[in-house]
Design an enzyme around this catalytic site. Structure first.
Site, PDB file in Angstrom:
ATOM      1  N   THR A   2      55.684  28.304  54.046  1.00 20.50           N
ATOM      2  CA  THR A   2      56.281  26.959  53.988  1.00 20.50           C
ATOM      3  C   THR A   2      56.080  26.241  55.323  1.00 20.50           C
ATOM      4  O   THR A   2      55.725  25.058  55.359  1.00 20.50           O
ATOM      5  CB  THR A   2      57.798  27.067  53.687  1.00 20.50           C
ATOM      6  OG1 THR A   2      57.937  27.677  52.430  1.00 20.50           O
ATOM      7  CG2 THR A   2      58.475  25.710  53.670  1.00 20.50           C
ATOM      8  N   ARG A   5      50.989  19.165  57.393  1.00 15.82           N
ATOM      9  CA  ARG A   5      51.273  17.787  56.959  1.00 15.82           C
ATOM     10  C   ARG A   5      51.690  16.915  58.134  1.00 15.82           C
ATOM     11  O   ARG A   5      51.454  15.718  58.151  1.00 15.82           O
ATOM     12  CB  ARG A   5      52.371  17.779  55.887  1.00 15.82           C
ATOM     13  CG  ARG A   5      51.890  18.293  54.528  1.00 15.82           C
ATOM     14  CD  ARG A   5      52.836  17.926  53.418  1.00 15.82           C
ATOM     15  NE  ARG A   5      54.107  18.617  53.508  1.00 15.82           N
ATOM     16  CZ  ARG A   5      54.343  19.826  53.027  1.00 15.82           C
ATOM     17  NH1 ARG A   5      53.365  20.498  52.421  1.00 15.82           N
ATOM     18  NH2 ARG A   5      55.530  20.386  53.133  1.00 15.82           N
ATOM     19  N   SER A  49      52.160  33.982  50.569  1.00 10.93           N
ATOM     20  CA  SER A  49      52.704  32.960  49.672  1.00 10.93           C
ATOM     21  C   SER A  49      52.840  33.431  48.230  1.00 10.93           C
ATOM     22  O   SER A  49      52.262  32.855  47.315  1.00 10.93           O
ATOM     23  CB  SER A  49      51.794  31.716  49.734  1.00 10.93           C
ATOM     24  OG  SER A  49      52.415  30.639  49.093  1.00 10.93           O
ATOM     25  N   ASN A  96      58.346  36.636  45.712  1.00  4.68           N
ATOM     26  CA  ASN A  96      59.027  37.949  45.618  1.00  4.68           C
ATOM     27  C   ASN A  96      60.147  37.901  44.569  1.00  4.68           C
ATOM     28  O   ASN A  96      60.438  38.894  43.926  1.00  4.68           O
ATOM     29  CB  ASN A  96      59.598  38.483  46.933  1.00  4.68           C
ATOM     30  CG  ASN A  96      59.517  37.537  48.080  1.00  4.68           C
ATOM     31  OD1 ASN A  96      59.565  36.338  47.892  1.00  4.68           O
ATOM     32  ND2 ASN A  96      59.400  38.080  49.269  1.00  4.68           N
ATOM     33  N   CYS A  97      60.731  36.705  44.409  1.00  4.50           N
ATOM     34  CA  CYS A  97      61.838  36.575  43.453  1.00  4.50           C
ATOM     35  C   CYS A  97      61.385  36.838  42.011  1.00  4.50           C
ATOM     36  O   CYS A  97      62.207  37.143  41.144  1.00  4.50           O
ATOM     37  CB  CYS A  97      62.446  35.178  43.550  1.00  4.50           C
ATOM     38  SG  CYS A  97      62.822  34.688  45.242  1.00  4.50           S
ATOM     39  N   PRO A 147      62.407  28.990  74.027  1.00  5.84           N
ATOM     40  CA  PRO A 147      62.303  27.739  73.259  1.00  5.84           C
ATOM     41  C   PRO A 147      60.954  27.516  72.576  1.00  5.84           C
ATOM     42  O   PRO A 147      60.860  26.689  71.671  1.00  5.84           O
ATOM     43  CB  PRO A 147      62.591  26.646  74.295  1.00  5.84           C
ATOM     44  CG  PRO A 147      62.558  27.303  75.628  1.00  5.84           C
ATOM     45  CD  PRO A 147      62.733  28.781  75.445  1.00  5.84           C
ATOM     46  N   GLY A 198      64.292  32.616  58.241  1.00  2.97           N
ATOM     47  CA  GLY A 198      64.295  33.522  57.079  1.00  2.97           C
ATOM     48  C   GLY A 198      65.227  34.706  57.208  1.00  2.97           C
ATOM     49  O   GLY A 198      66.221  34.689  57.944  1.00  2.97           O
ATOM     50  N   LYS A 222      85.961  16.618  29.881  1.00  2.00           N
ATOM     51  CA  LYS A 222      86.531  17.269  31.072  1.00  2.00           C
ATOM     52  C   LYS A 222      85.619  18.453  31.368  1.00  2.00           C
ATOM     53  O   LYS A 222      85.722  19.495  30.726  1.00  2.00           O
ATOM     54  CB  LYS A 222      87.948  17.760  30.776  1.00  2.00           C
ATOM     55  CG  LYS A 222      88.995  16.658  30.863  1.00  2.00           C
ATOM     56  CD  LYS A 222      90.370  17.203  30.585  1.00  2.00           C
ATOM     57  CE  LYS A 222      90.783  16.765  29.192  1.00  2.00           C
ATOM     58  NZ  LYS A 222      91.945  17.312  28.628  1.00  2.00           N
TER      59      LYS A 222
HETATM   60  P1  FAD Z   1      59.434  37.309  53.403  1.00  2.00           P
HETATM   61  O1  FAD Z   1      59.258  36.336  52.318  1.00  2.00           O
HETATM   62  O2  FAD Z   1      59.799  38.704  53.029  1.00  2.00           O
HETATM   63  O3  FAD Z   1      58.116  37.348  54.266  1.00  2.00           O
HETATM   64  C1  FAD Z   1      58.010  38.131  55.415  1.00  2.00           C
HETATM   65  C2  FAD Z   1      56.592  38.617  55.567  1.00  2.00           C
HETATM   66  O4  FAD Z   1      56.385  38.948  56.911  1.00  2.00           O
HETATM   67  C3  FAD Z   1      56.307  39.870  54.772  1.00  2.00           C
HETATM   68  O5  FAD Z   1      55.264  39.649  53.856  1.00  2.00           O
HETATM   69  C4  FAD Z   1      55.923  40.901  55.830  1.00  2.00           C
HETATM   70  O6  FAD Z   1      54.869  41.749  55.419  1.00  2.00           O
HETATM   71  C5  FAD Z   1      55.493  40.030  56.980  1.00  2.00           C
HETATM   72  N1  FAD Z   1      55.639  40.687  58.298  1.00  2.00           N
HETATM   73  C6  FAD Z   1      56.752  41.288  58.792  1.00  2.00           C
HETATM   74  N2  FAD Z   1      56.519  41.730  60.048  1.00  2.00           N
HETATM   75  C7  FAD Z   1      55.258  41.395  60.341  1.00  2.00           C
HETATM   76  C8  FAD Z   1      54.445  41.590  61.495  1.00  2.00           C
HETATM   77  N3  FAD Z   1      54.915  42.195  62.588  1.00  2.00           N
HETATM   78  N4  FAD Z   1      53.181  41.133  61.464  1.00  2.00           N
HETATM   79  C9  FAD Z   1      52.689  40.523  60.371  1.00  2.00           C
HETATM   80  N5  FAD Z   1      53.410  40.302  59.254  1.00  2.00           N
HETATM   81  C10 FAD Z   1      54.683  40.729  59.239  1.00  2.00           C
HETATM   82  N6  FAD Z   1      66.044  35.091  46.999  1.00  2.00           N
HETATM   83  C11 FAD Z   1      66.626  34.109  46.277  1.00  2.00           C
HETATM   84  O7  FAD Z   1      67.116  33.141  46.851  1.00  2.00           O
HETATM   85  N7  FAD Z   1      66.679  34.187  44.907  1.00  2.00           N
HETATM   86  C12 FAD Z   1      66.136  35.225  44.221  1.00  2.00           C
HETATM   87  O8  FAD Z   1      66.161  35.251  42.984  1.00  2.00           O
HETATM   88  C13 FAD Z   1      65.529  36.272  44.959  1.00  2.00           C
HETATM   89  N8  FAD Z   1      64.998  37.349  44.322  1.00  2.00           N
HETATM   90  C14 FAD Z   1      64.370  38.301  45.051  1.00  2.00           C
HETATM   91  C15 FAD Z   1      63.785  39.378  44.383  1.00  2.00           C
HETATM   92  C16 FAD Z   1      63.127  40.366  45.096  1.00  2.00           C
HETATM   93  C17 FAD Z   1      62.533  41.532  44.360  1.00  2.00           C
HETATM   94  C18 FAD Z   1      63.029  40.263  46.509  1.00  2.00           C
HETATM   95  C19 FAD Z   1      62.304  41.316  47.289  1.00  2.00           C
HETATM   96  C20 FAD Z   1      63.610  39.205  47.182  1.00  2.00           C
HETATM   97  C21 FAD Z   1      64.281  38.223  46.470  1.00  2.00           C
HETATM   98  N9  FAD Z   1      64.886  37.138  47.110  1.00  2.00           N
HETATM   99  C22 FAD Z   1      65.499  36.148  46.385  1.00  2.00           C
HETATM  100  C23 FAD Z   1      64.904  37.039  48.589  1.00  2.00           C
HETATM  101  C24 FAD Z   1      63.799  36.134  49.110  1.00  2.00           C
HETATM  102  O9  FAD Z   1      62.589  36.526  48.565  1.00  2.00           O
HETATM  103  C25 FAD Z   1      63.783  36.239  50.619  1.00  2.00           C
HETATM  104  O10 FAD Z   1      65.022  35.788  51.109  1.00  2.00           O
HETATM  105  C26 FAD Z   1      62.676  35.402  51.249  1.00  2.00           C
HETATM  106  O11 FAD Z   1      61.422  35.825  50.788  1.00  2.00           O
HETATM  107  C27 FAD Z   1      62.731  35.536  52.768  1.00  2.00           C
HETATM  108  O12 FAD Z   1      61.667  34.866  53.340  1.00  2.00           O
HETATM  109  P2  FAD Z   1      61.052  35.359  54.731  1.00  2.00           P
HETATM  110  O13 FAD Z   1      59.928  34.444  55.019  1.00  2.00           O
HETATM  111  O14 FAD Z   1      62.143  35.497  55.707  1.00  2.00           O
HETATM  112  O15 FAD Z   1      60.537  36.824  54.430  1.00  2.00           O
END
Ligand code: FAD
Length: 555
Positions: free
Chosen positions: A14, A21, A38, A41-42, A274, A280, A432
């Protein structure tokens, strides 16, 4: 400007898109240690169950499409292993072992979280899975396709655990759910979780609450799980879904300041350096309701944070992240369970005084076909400010929780819920709306027109001067849930004519099916000089909260 993003899924992807943009000329590099960027996971549990047919539907963008559409360089199978903040360099290691030192102007950490590393003795020999990535999902599907397991055990009754329960049942497996707590979905209160317990049992799921797996015994012909209470459970596969822990290793190694539960950031998502932002699942965010940092490992917050961090990097503007109130929803077979804000446990541990109301409503006008039940619980402070809401129901839960989440976010009170003008036609709602009704009942409580009596108080009641007064019809009173307590029966329509049978020195707890007739009875009693309270949410809520496995069918 050169921006390096670590992590290529919700937050990382994102941010990359927003950055492009805002700045057509920035060099943007996104680094992901996994095979995919991208992806949804949900959606993973629903591909396992087959609801989402093709795997490709889970993948929004690829490294190629990022390059073509957004001019973003994506490096998959590449892990960021260290950050030298003084030199503004990040050290990257590819899957072939080669190392690249990448300088940056701004760095964004979006490394997410990893499954909580639950240790079960002997599990290393057994088919044990967790679900976070597409390869995790594929492993589970390959195991099912190859070995045709008949039984699965899920450990953990949170969102992912429950979604896995449902989807493995859909795949035809018998499923056991093991949960350490005495309820599933611990962000909800017990009387709300009770309906989910009942529904899981109705779907044939074996629920093992207040239990844990001590170790894995024999593996063949079936895996034997030895439980903490000495019992055994036989299964063919084990899925661990016991929560997540923030990925903070890189940030810790870089010397960034850690908060109480995750990477510390300011309101612009900047870490203690900073030029390094973090978003996330890895960060802690401010919860304005308890004025404390919390983790909100959810996709919505990660996406919003990513957008704000990108904005701040490029524009330095003043749009601050306002913190998280934990709005969430999950599907459990036919039910939806949603919550926002604080539950009773959190309020008590924060020492916050609060009141609560429980209302049973229909998803839309009862006279229009297929109106389905829902329960709404509101938690509010003595001044009426809404602190939390929970809803379980079969239809229309999503829109009600979103209204309540918006009201909580904006600091509104229960009387504001009474004023809400919500869309209504019989197929969609009621004149209501359930949200208005929840507001009315909470307002009645605040204005002391009705004193609620909770299921806990009813369960523990041993006051000889208090009587349950059951105002349901005689036909409805086949079950008296308060076996040991004093219970009188006067159906509501007879109450005015039989007040002389009651004793003004006693307190009456009015009881009906869902709390509505009890409220009417309460008002009659109070206005005739009696002391009365109303069983909050009625017998049905009491049964959900104290259910020992009997079937309870919502009207
Ligand atoms: P992520 O999307 O997990 O992305 C992090 C990425 O960073 C990973 O791909 C990882 O490999 C990479 N990474 C980590 N360390 C390193 C490194 N040192 N070098 C390179 N890459 C690295 N949330 C909801 O709100 N509703 C839902 O229905 C929901 N369902 C879910 C179902 C499942 C099965 C799962 C697993 C999660 C679900 N979630 C849901 C949670 C949601 O997916 C996460 O909150 C969200 O993806 C978090 O985003 P993020 O970018 O922090 O981490």
């Amino acid at each position: 400007m050169k921006i390096v993003i670590i992590g290529g899924v919700a937050g990382g992807a994102t941010a990359a898109a927003r950055l492009r943009r805002l700045d057509e000329h920035a060099r943007i590099i996104m680094v992901e240690r996994g095979d995919y960027v991208s992806f949804a996971n949900c959606g993973l549990p629903y591909h396992i169950g087959g609801t989402i047919g093709e795997k490709d539907r889970l993948i929004f963008e690829t490294p190629e499409s990022f390059r073509e559409k957004l001019n973003v360089e994506v490096r998959i199978q590449t892990e960021a292993i260290a950050i030298h903040t003084s030199k503004k360099e990040v050290i990257l290691r590819s899957s072939d072992g080669s190392i690249v030192i990448e300088p940056y102007d701004k760095l964004l950490l979006a490394p997410g979280a990893r499954p909580y590393p639950l240790k079960i003795l002997g599990a290393e020999r057994a088919p044990v899975f967790s679900l976070r990535t597409i390869p995790d999902m594929e492993q589970i599907m390959t195991y099912i396709d190859t070995y045709d397991p008949k039984k699965a055990t899920i450990v953990g009754g949170g969102f992912i655990g429950l979604e896995m329960v449902e989807n493995l049942v859909v795949r035809g497996l018998d499923v056991d759910l093991v949960e350490l707590s005495d309820q599933v979905l611990i962000q909800m209160d017990p009387e709300m979780a009770g309906w989910i317990h009942q529904h899981l049992a109705d779907q044939g799921v074996q629920l093992h609450l207040s239990q844990s797996i001590e170790r894995v015994g024999a593996i063949h012909p079936r895996m034997r799980l030895l439980m903490n209470d000495g019992s055994n459970l036989e299964t063919d596969m084990l899925v661990l879904a016991t929560g997540v822990v923030p990925e903070t290793k890189l940030a810790v190694g870089a010397g960034l300041i850690m908060g109480k539960v995750g990477i510390q950031v300011n309101e612009f998502l900047q870490t203690s350096d900073p030029d390094i932002y973090a978003v996330g699942d890895a960060i802690e965010v401010w919860n304005p309701l308890i004025q404390a940092p919390v983790l909100t490992p959810l996709a919505g917050p990660a996406n919003r944070q990513a957008r704000l961090a990108a904005d701040h990097m490029i524009q330095g503007n003043q749009n601050a992240y306002e913190g998280g109130i934990g709005t969430s929803i999950t599907k459990v077979f036919e039910l939806a369970a949603a919550s926002v804000g604080l539950n009773e446990r959190r309020l008590k541990s924060a020492g916050r005084p609060f009141l609560s109301s429980i209302t049973h409503s229909n998803s839309h006008a009862g006279y229009y076909p297929e109106a389905l039940p829902m329960i709404i619980k509101l938690l509010f402070d003595p001044e009426g400010r809404i602190l939390g809401a929970q809803i379980v129901g079969m239809d229309g839960v999503d829109k009600r929780i979103d209204v309540l989440a918006a009201m909580i976010k904006m600091g509104h009170s229960v009387s504001d819920l009474c004023q809400l003008e919500l869309a209504y036609a019989p197929p969609f709602g009621s004149a209501k709306d359930p949200v208005n009704i929840a507001g009315y009942v909470a307002q009645n409580i605040l204005q002391r027109q009705m004193e609620p009596f909770s299921w806990r108080e009813a369960n523990d009641m041993n006051d000889p001067n208090a009587f349950f007064l059951d105002v349901r019809t005689i036909e409805e009173q086949t079950i008296n849930p308060f076996e040991k307590a004093n219970t009188l029966s006067i159906p509501l329509h007879e109450l005015r004519g039989r007040l002389h049978e009651l004793d003004r020195s006693k307190t009456y707890i009015t009881v009906c099916q869902i709390g509505q007739r009890g409220y009417l009875a309460c008002r009659i009693l109070i206005q005739n000089g009696f002391s009365a309270k109303n069983l909050s949410g009625g017998v049905k809520t009491f049964q959900y909260a104290t259910n020992k496995g009997d079937s309870i069918h919502p009207d």
